[in-house]
Design a protein around this motif. Structure first.
Motif, short mmCIF file in Angstrom:
data_model
loop_
_atom_site.label_atom_id
_atom_site.label_comp_id
_atom_site.label_asym_id
_atom_site.label_seq_id
_atom_site.Cartn_x
_atom_site.Cartn_y
_atom_site.Cartn_z
N SER A 46 75.07 2.60 67.34
CA SER A 46 75.54 3.05 66.03
C SER A 46 74.96 4.39 65.61
CB SER A 46 75.23 2.00 64.95
OG SER A 46 73.85 1.71 64.89
N GLU A 47 73.85 4.83 66.20
CA GLU A 47 73.26 6.12 65.83
C GLU A 47 72.17 6.48 66.82
OE1 GLU A 47 73.48 9.03 64.84
OE2 GLU A 47 73.64 8.80 62.67
N GLY A 48 71.73 7.73 66.77
CA GLY A 48 70.64 8.18 67.63
C GLY A 48 69.80 9.22 66.92
N TYR A 49 68.61 9.45 67.46
CA TYR A 49 67.74 10.50 66.93
C TYR A 49 66.95 11.11 68.09
CZ TYR A 49 63.88 12.94 64.75
OH TYR A 49 62.97 13.91 64.40
N TYR A 50 67.02 12.44 68.21
CA TYR A 50 66.22 13.16 69.20
C TYR A 50 64.92 13.60 68.53
CZ TYR A 50 64.58 16.73 72.41
OH TYR A 50 63.79 17.46 73.27
N HIS A 74 61.88 12.56 73.27
CA HIS A 74 62.47 11.24 73.51
C HIS A 74 63.66 11.02 72.58
CE1 HIS A 74 58.76 9.26 75.61
NE2 HIS A 74 59.07 10.45 76.10
N LEU A 75 64.52 10.09 73.00
CA LEU A 75 65.74 9.78 72.27
C LEU A 75 65.68 8.34 71.78
CD1 LEU A 75 68.61 10.89 71.54
CD2 LEU A 75 69.42 9.82 73.65
N LEU A 76 65.96 8.14 70.48
CA LEU A 76 66.06 6.80 69.92
C LEU A 76 67.53 6.45 69.75
CD1 LEU A 76 63.33 6.86 67.10
CD2 LEU A 76 63.10 6.10 69.48
#
Length: 312
Positions: free
Chosen positions: A225-229, A235-237
């Protein structure tokens, strides 16, 4: 630990691992991911975000007058958050660290806005799920309407869905001018788009890369549903609404850690009902928004902070 007990644990882990191969996004895979974190611990405290260290600080605070919040990004230049909605009306919201509403920017001519990321100097990128389109524009100095036809955009029309399962999230890597576009499911997919901001007004040099193999091997969830760099670690969440978890991947897309967003698995009073957006601030605190209008903040536990401080 006795040899017999240890052998039994290893056998269970092996069986779970076999299940991961076939249904890695189901509960078998999630169980394996949590077991992996508990068994091995944080192997690189100076390099990892390490999600198991995070505890809830704001637990589902409603944002009055808002429905269908679907994404959130941190704006370090104004120390605020930018939320985005996909209901009626569609709009960008400016929020405080505590989830209080500051300003509204109506979105005109968009179809299904889902994710938002901050790119610096007032610029943002948002994703239109139904069109699988990325829009880049600069927020006005004073709150006002933003029209789709006045943005710079790029459509990635791959595996288009008639059932609203297109691009759900977006995040930005400023060091490499790289956007990550995240497709929800059927199939879950991850793309990087490099050079889009640098190409605006200059010679076009855009590179699109399919990073779906990262998701296939390392993300144990039903959807994305979403990501954060995270620029601090590279790192990528990746957030999952249906599986109620958050996964950390390293710079090569390998699994690092996982955080459950279910009440029984941590300190949340209730399972997040529909986790749609997430981001981090410059201090490393974690923020999640859940439809219709819930705001969450997670802070790193004292143990995690102490370990990080010792490494530095």
């Amino acid at each position: 630990m006795s040899k017999t007990w240890k052998a039994g644990v290893l056998l269970i882990a092996a069986l779970v691992g076999i299940s991961v191969v076939s249904v890695h996004f189901g509960w078998h895979g999630q169980l394996y991911a949590h077991w992996h974190n508990s068994w091995y611990g944080n192997q690189a405290p100076d390099k990892n975000i390490w999600l198991p260290d995070y505890k809830v600080a704001i637990d589902g605070k409603p944002i009055p007058g808002i429905t269908d919040i679907s994404g959130i990004a941190y704006d370090p230049e104004h120390d605020r958050f930018l939320g985005i909605t996909n209901g009626v009306p569609m709009e960008i919201l400016a929020l405080t660290r505590d989830g209080d509403l500051l300003e509204r920017y109506p979105l005109i001519g968009f179809q299904d806005t889902e994710g938002i990321a901050y790119m610096g100097k007032g610029r943002v990128v948002i994703v239109d799920e139904r069109l699988q389109r990325l829009h880049i524009f600069t927020l006005p100095d004073t709150p006002g309407p933003i029209r789709a036809e006045q943005t710079q955009s790029l459509a990635i029309e791959i595996n288009l869905s008639e059932h609203n399962k297109g691009f759900e999230g977006v995040t930005y890597d400023p060091a490499n001018d790289r956007i990550f576009a995240i497709k929800e499911r059927d199939p879950r997919q991850l793309y990087s788009v490099t050079g889009m901001l640098g190409s605006i007004g200059n010679q076009m040099q855009i590179r699109i890369k399919d990073l779906t193999t990262w998701v296939d091997r390392s993300v144990f969830s039903k959807d994305l549903s979403e990501g954060y760099y995270d620029p601090r670690t590279g790192h990528l969440l990746l957030l999952s609404e249906q599986s109620s978890n958050l996964t950390e991947l390293d710079q090569q897309g390998n699994f690092v850690s996982i955080l459950s967003l279910r009440a029984l698995a941590g300190d949340l009073k209730h399972t997040l009902p529909q986790a749609e957006g997430m981001t981090m601030d410059s201090a490393g605190e974690l923020y999640i928004v859940s439809e219709p209008n819930l705001f969450y903040r997670f802070t790193q536990s004292k143990a995690g902070l102490s370990a990080s401080a010792e490494k530095h």
